[in-house]
Design an enzyme around this catalytic site. Structure first.
Site, PDB file in Angstrom:
ATOM      1  N   CYS A 128      -6.778 -22.388  19.297  1.00  0.00           N
ATOM      2  CA  CYS A 128      -6.003 -21.525  20.228  1.00  0.00           C
ATOM      3  C   CYS A 128      -6.668 -20.818  21.013  1.00  0.00           C
ATOM      4  CB  CYS A 128      -4.923 -20.750  19.594  1.00  0.00           C
ATOM      5  SG  CYS A 128      -3.876 -21.890  18.514  1.00  0.00           S
ATOM      6  N   GLU A 153     -24.879 -36.402   8.991  1.00  0.00           N
ATOM      7  CA  GLU A 153     -24.398 -35.737  10.381  1.00  0.00           C
ATOM      8  C   GLU A 153     -24.151 -37.311  11.241  1.00  0.00           C
ATOM      9  OE1 GLU A 153     -23.712 -33.305  11.787  1.00  0.00           O
ATOM     10  OE2 GLU A 153     -24.192 -33.567  13.864  1.00  0.00           O
ATOM     11  N   LYS A 206     -20.364 -37.953  13.231  1.00  0.00           N
ATOM     12  CA  LYS A 206     -20.458 -38.037  14.805  1.00  0.00           C
ATOM     13  C   LYS A 206     -19.452 -39.216  15.066  1.00  0.00           C
ATOM     14  CE  LYS A 206     -22.398 -34.544  16.276  1.00  0.00           C
ATOM     15  NZ  LYS A 206     -21.841 -33.861  15.363  1.00  0.00           N
ATOM     16  N   ASN A 249      -3.189 -16.254  17.954  1.00  0.00           N
ATOM     17  CA  ASN A 249      -4.553 -17.278  17.385  1.00  0.00           C
ATOM     18  C   ASN A 249      -4.381 -16.789  16.040  1.00  0.00           C
ATOM     19  OD1 ASN A 249      -5.074 -18.178  20.109  1.00  0.00           O
ATOM     20  ND2 ASN A 249      -6.853 -17.653  19.878  1.00  0.00           N
ATOM     21  N   GLY A 250      -4.298 -17.879  15.158  1.00  0.00           N
ATOM     22  CA  GLY A 250      -4.790 -17.607  13.739  1.00  0.00           C
ATOM     23  C   GLY A 250      -3.461 -18.192  12.864  1.00  0.00           C
ATOM     24  N   ARG A 262     -11.858 -25.548  23.690  1.00  0.00           N
ATOM     25  CA  ARG A 262     -11.808 -25.040  22.319  1.00  0.00           C
ATOM     26  C   ARG A 262     -10.983 -26.436  21.761  1.00  0.00           C
ATOM     27  NH1 ARG A 262     -12.145 -19.197  21.957  1.00  0.00           N
ATOM     28  NH2 ARG A 262     -10.760 -19.306  20.049  1.00  0.00           N
ATOM     29  N   GLU A 318     -15.802 -38.420  14.074  1.00  0.00           N
ATOM     30  CA  GLU A 318     -15.093 -37.584  14.944  1.00  0.00           C
ATOM     31  C   GLU A 318     -14.853 -38.226  16.543  1.00  0.00           C
ATOM     32  OE1 GLU A 318     -16.685 -33.972  15.726  1.00  0.00           O
ATOM     33  OE2 GLU A 318     -18.650 -34.508  15.442  1.00  0.00           O
ATOM     34  N   HIS A 378     -24.619 -46.296  -7.612  1.00  0.00           N
ATOM     35  CA  HIS A 378     -23.715 -45.683  -8.491  1.00  0.00           C
ATOM     36  C   HIS A 378     -22.298 -45.640  -7.972  1.00  0.00           C
ATOM     37  CE1 HIS A 378     -27.424 -44.330 -10.548  1.00  0.00           C
ATOM     38  NE2 HIS A 378     -27.877 -43.953  -9.431  1.00  0.00           N
ATOM     39  N   LYS A 426     -13.239 -26.945  19.432  1.00  0.00           N
ATOM     40  CA  LYS A 426     -14.510 -26.775  19.327  1.00  0.00           C
ATOM     41  C   LYS A 426     -14.673 -25.332  18.717  1.00  0.00           C
ATOM     42  CE  LYS A 426     -18.749 -26.705  20.972  1.00  0.00           C
ATOM     43  NZ  LYS A 426     -19.486 -27.803  20.346  1.00  0.00           N
ATOM     44  N   TRP A 469      -3.496 -25.107  19.303  1.00  0.00           N
ATOM     45  CA  TRP A 469      -3.706 -26.062  18.565  1.00  0.00           C
ATOM     46  C   TRP A 469      -3.116 -26.000  17.407  1.00  0.00           C
ATOM     47  CZ3 TRP A 469      -6.052 -26.507  13.675  1.00  0.00           C
ATOM     48  CH2 TRP A 469      -6.620 -27.722  13.252  1.00  0.00           C
TER      49      TRP A 469
HETATM   50  C1  F6R Z   1     -19.152 -31.695  14.742  1.00  0.00           C
HETATM   51  C2  F6R Z   1     -18.849 -29.946  14.889  1.00  0.00           C
HETATM   52  C3  F6R Z   1     -18.212 -29.429  13.879  1.00  0.00           C
HETATM   53  C4  F6R Z   1     -18.941 -27.844  13.641  1.00  0.00           C
HETATM   54  C5  F6R Z   1     -18.326 -26.801  12.900  1.00  0.00           C
HETATM   55  C6  F6R Z   1     -18.843 -25.557  12.851  1.00  0.00           C
HETATM   56  O1  F6R Z   1     -19.834 -32.167  15.657  1.00  0.00           O
HETATM   57  O2  F6R Z   1     -19.262 -29.655  15.922  1.00  0.00           O
HETATM   58  O3  F6R Z   1     -18.347 -29.892  12.661  1.00  0.00           O
HETATM   59  O4  F6R Z   1     -20.339 -27.815  13.642  1.00  0.00           O
HETATM   60  O5  F6R Z   1     -16.798 -26.840  13.177  1.00  0.00           O
HETATM   61  O6  F6R Z   1     -18.726 -24.928  14.030  1.00  0.00           O
HETATM   62  P1  F6R Z   1     -19.567 -23.796  14.572  1.00  0.00           P
HETATM   63  O7  F6R Z   1     -21.270 -24.326  14.626  1.00  0.00           O
HETATM   64  O8  F6R Z   1     -19.073 -23.326  15.852  1.00  0.00           O
HETATM   65  O9  F6R Z   1     -19.459 -22.793  13.237  1.00  0.00           O
END
Ligand code: F6R
Length: 606
Positions: free
Chosen positions: A2, A478, A482, A98-99, A27, A485, A501, A601, A74
């Site tokens: 949000c 990682e 990727k 927000n929250g 965001r 998501e 295992h 984001k 959001w």
């Molecule tokens: C994945 C991604 C998220 C962020 C996570 C932490 O591609 O971007 O997993 O890494 O939400 O976000 P920050 O780094 O802003 O604390």
């Protein structure tokens, strides 16, 4: 997640609010809305979907008013819908939030008993009714204090009032909130980025504070209503690049900016004349740091995990890592001689911030590694190490991951040197090796056609696995994150040695499996594990060195070749093709790459 914007001005505000809401789109959100006050009436307009839809709806009416609030939502409580979108209003008050209000159910019940009628399924709407109730018998400040006292959970609020048509109230607990100063107008925003196009003079609310904003005056108060003085910060006017330029997506642009991320970090932290890592004003003596704890979420947590391998390899101090959402609720043994390091691109992640807050309350040494230097995590930690990669807009973190790894690596090298865990000659050599890294990163970003045939196969897969050992294990995690998501494909990252295992049972004929095996000390072991999955029908994509001649390559489906570098540095290269794999797979599937479904984001709720 949000986003909030509020403007009080001497001219109509709706178009500036819309413009700022567009800035907050990065965001991640599902609906948007605006409320203004005009002629003694609150005008509220909300839409499901993008800000463009809201803009279209607003263009059909004349939304005037010189005081207004806007929001991108959001969903947390209640489905994404127009009715649940913010602002939430009654005839007197309009609120954006927000929250999460954790006791909203109890509050709602008691308000309904008093005759209040609710329209939405949200937790936010209780704030509208609660404040209205307190305003019946209290002046504004007291009504705000009483309302905030009744709320459990986290919030950043923007509130406007029909009967006080020249003010916006802002309040904060947990979720960040910025206030901006403009010419004959003032602003409220969930981050400074939303305000940057209007002003570079800002300040931030601290936890528990609220403010009353008029177009020519702003007053701040603590949770008891005592006036608070604020320092106004001047944001840098350095032109940050927020445009996509020639690229189809921000993510493509950000992948391609990674050589620059490395270059910026190297230039910023390495004193080339003395071949020395400069941590400018590092506040602690080496004797007072006996252990390190790295904490983050998601991709940032993966950079912490790589940090663990580096610290273990290059220093003899204890190192531990934690996922912020777990750390914050555990019974932690705080250690005075531990340096707690918080890693975050946005610097606003609610769990990471809460973990930092917990450490501060226990009087620990705190350091943050962030991209957004004006963020809450940066502001509230004792020492900040920025990653210098510029704005990252794509929801999936790419260049920030490289920047985080780089800063962690530099910090690790420096501590290793200060603690005499590394010979001066090796230290010098490792610093020198970083000179070439940016070029090597550039060479590891492949052309579209090199990745496309591989991603075509992945786009048809039901699931996939990413395997690695040592430094390549976090890279496997990682890579899997990727792909999940962006391409919405189930993907598991696993330490290659763990397959027997349990997870080996998942391998079936034709399943694409990514094996990350650069020529480091783990190489031979990983290759053996790779043969085990091939023997069970996996289609292996191997990420390894160009000069890899030892492998019987007939049974490997595809190979991605990277340059040879010093073994510590492979994570900076091996992660790149995995970012591209996820990108092109999502592109093939036609998904919204910069805004994947359900994600945000800046994750400002826990
Ligand atoms: C994945 C991604 C998220 C962020 C996570 C932490 O591609 O971007 O997993 O890494 O939400 O976000 P920050 O780094 O802003 O604390």
């Amino acid at each position: 997640m949000c986003g909030i914007i509020g403007i009080t001005s001497s001219k109509p505000v709706s178009s500036s609010i819309l413009h700022s809401l567009k800035k907050l789109e990065y965001r991640g959100y599902d609906s948007a809305g605006i409320a203004t006050i005009d002629n003694g009436i609150i005008n509220e307009i909300k839409s499901l979907g993008r800000v463009d839809v809201l803009e279209k709806n607003i263009s059909q009416i004349n939304l005037s008013g010189e005081v207004g609030i806007g929001h991108v939502r959001w969903a947390t409580h209640g489905i994404p819908s127009t009715i649940n979108a913010h602002p939430h209003s009654n005839e007197n008050i309009s609120v954006v939030h927000n929250g999460i209000i954790e006791n909203s159910v109890i509050l709602k019940k008691s308000l309904i008993n008093k005759g209040h009628k609710f329209k939405s399924e949200t937790d936010t709407e209780v704030i509208v009714h609660l404040l209205s109730e307190y305003l019946k018998s209290n002046e504004l400040n007291n009504a705000i204090i009483k309302t905030l006292n009744d709320l459990d959970g986290s919030f950043a609020l923007g509130i406007i009032f029909k009967d006080m048509p020249n003010i916006i109230v802002g309040a904060r607990r947990g979720s960040p909130l910025a206030v901006g100063y403009g010419p004959n107008e003032n602003y409220l925003g969930s981050d400074s980025y939303a305000l940057k196009s209007m002003t570079n003079k800002i300040t931030y609310l601290n936890d528990g504070e609220f403010c009353i904003i008029k177009k020519d005056e702003i007053n701040f108060y603590d949770y008891m209503g005592n006036k608070v003085n604020k320092k106004i910060l001047q944001l840098s006017t350095n032109e940050q690049n927020y445009e996509k330029g020639e690229y189809k997506h921000f993510m493509a642009k950000e992948i391609n900016e990674q050589p620059l991320t490395i270059k910026n970090c190297v230039n910023e932290y390495i004193d080339k004349i003395n071949n020395e890592i400069n941590l400018h004003n590092f506040p602690w003596k080496k004797e007072n740091i006996k252990s390190i704890k790295l904490i983050g979420c998601g991709t940032a947590f993966h950079s912490c995990l790589i940090g663990k391998y580096w610290f273990e390899e290059l220093t003899n101090i204890d190192v531990d890592i934690d996922i912020a959402s777990e750390f914050r609720y555990r019974k932690n043994r705080f250690k005075e001689d531990c340096l707690y390091i918080f890693v975050s691109q946005s610097g606003e992640t609610a769990d990471t911030y809460a973990a930092l807050d917990l450490c501060k309350k226990n009087k620990m040494k705190t350091c943050s590694i962030v991209n957004v230097v004006e963020s809450s995590i940066a502001r509230d930690s004792d020492f900040v190490l920025p990653i210098h990669c510029g704005p990252e807009i794509g929801v999936a973190s790419t260049k920030a991951f490289l920047g985080q790894m780089m800063v962690i690596y530099l910090l690790c090298l420096k501590i290793s040197y200060l603690k005499n865990n590394i010979k001066k000659s090796d230290y010098n050599k490792k610093i020198k090796n970083l000179d070439l890294l940016s070029e090597k990163v550039k060479k590891t970003i492949f052309d579209e056609n090199q990745i496309q045939t591989i991603s075509n196969t992945f786009s048809k897969a039901k699931g996939s696995m990413f395997l690695g050992r040592g430094f390549s294990f976090p890279i496997a995690l990682e890579g899997a994150l990727k792909l999940k998501e962006l391409a919405y494909i189930h993907a598991e990252g696993y330490p290659a040695g763990e397959m027997k295992h349990g997870p080996l049972a998942l391998i079936e004929d034709g399943m694409p499996v990514v094996v990350v095996a650069p020529k480091d000390q783990y190489y031979k072991k990983t290759i053996s594990n790779m043969q085990e999955v091939i023997a069970r029908g996996a289609k292996v994509l191997l990420v390894t060195n160009k000069d890899d001649d030892q492998i019987v390559s007939e049974n490997i489906w595809k190979k991605i070749e990277i340059d040879t570098v010093e073994k510590d540095l492979y994570p900076f290269l091996t992660t790149l093709p995995l970012q591209q794999l996820a990108y092109y797979t999502a592109l093939k599937k036609g998904f919204d790459i910069d805004k994947p479904r359900n994600l945000a984001k800046s994750v400002t709720v826990e």
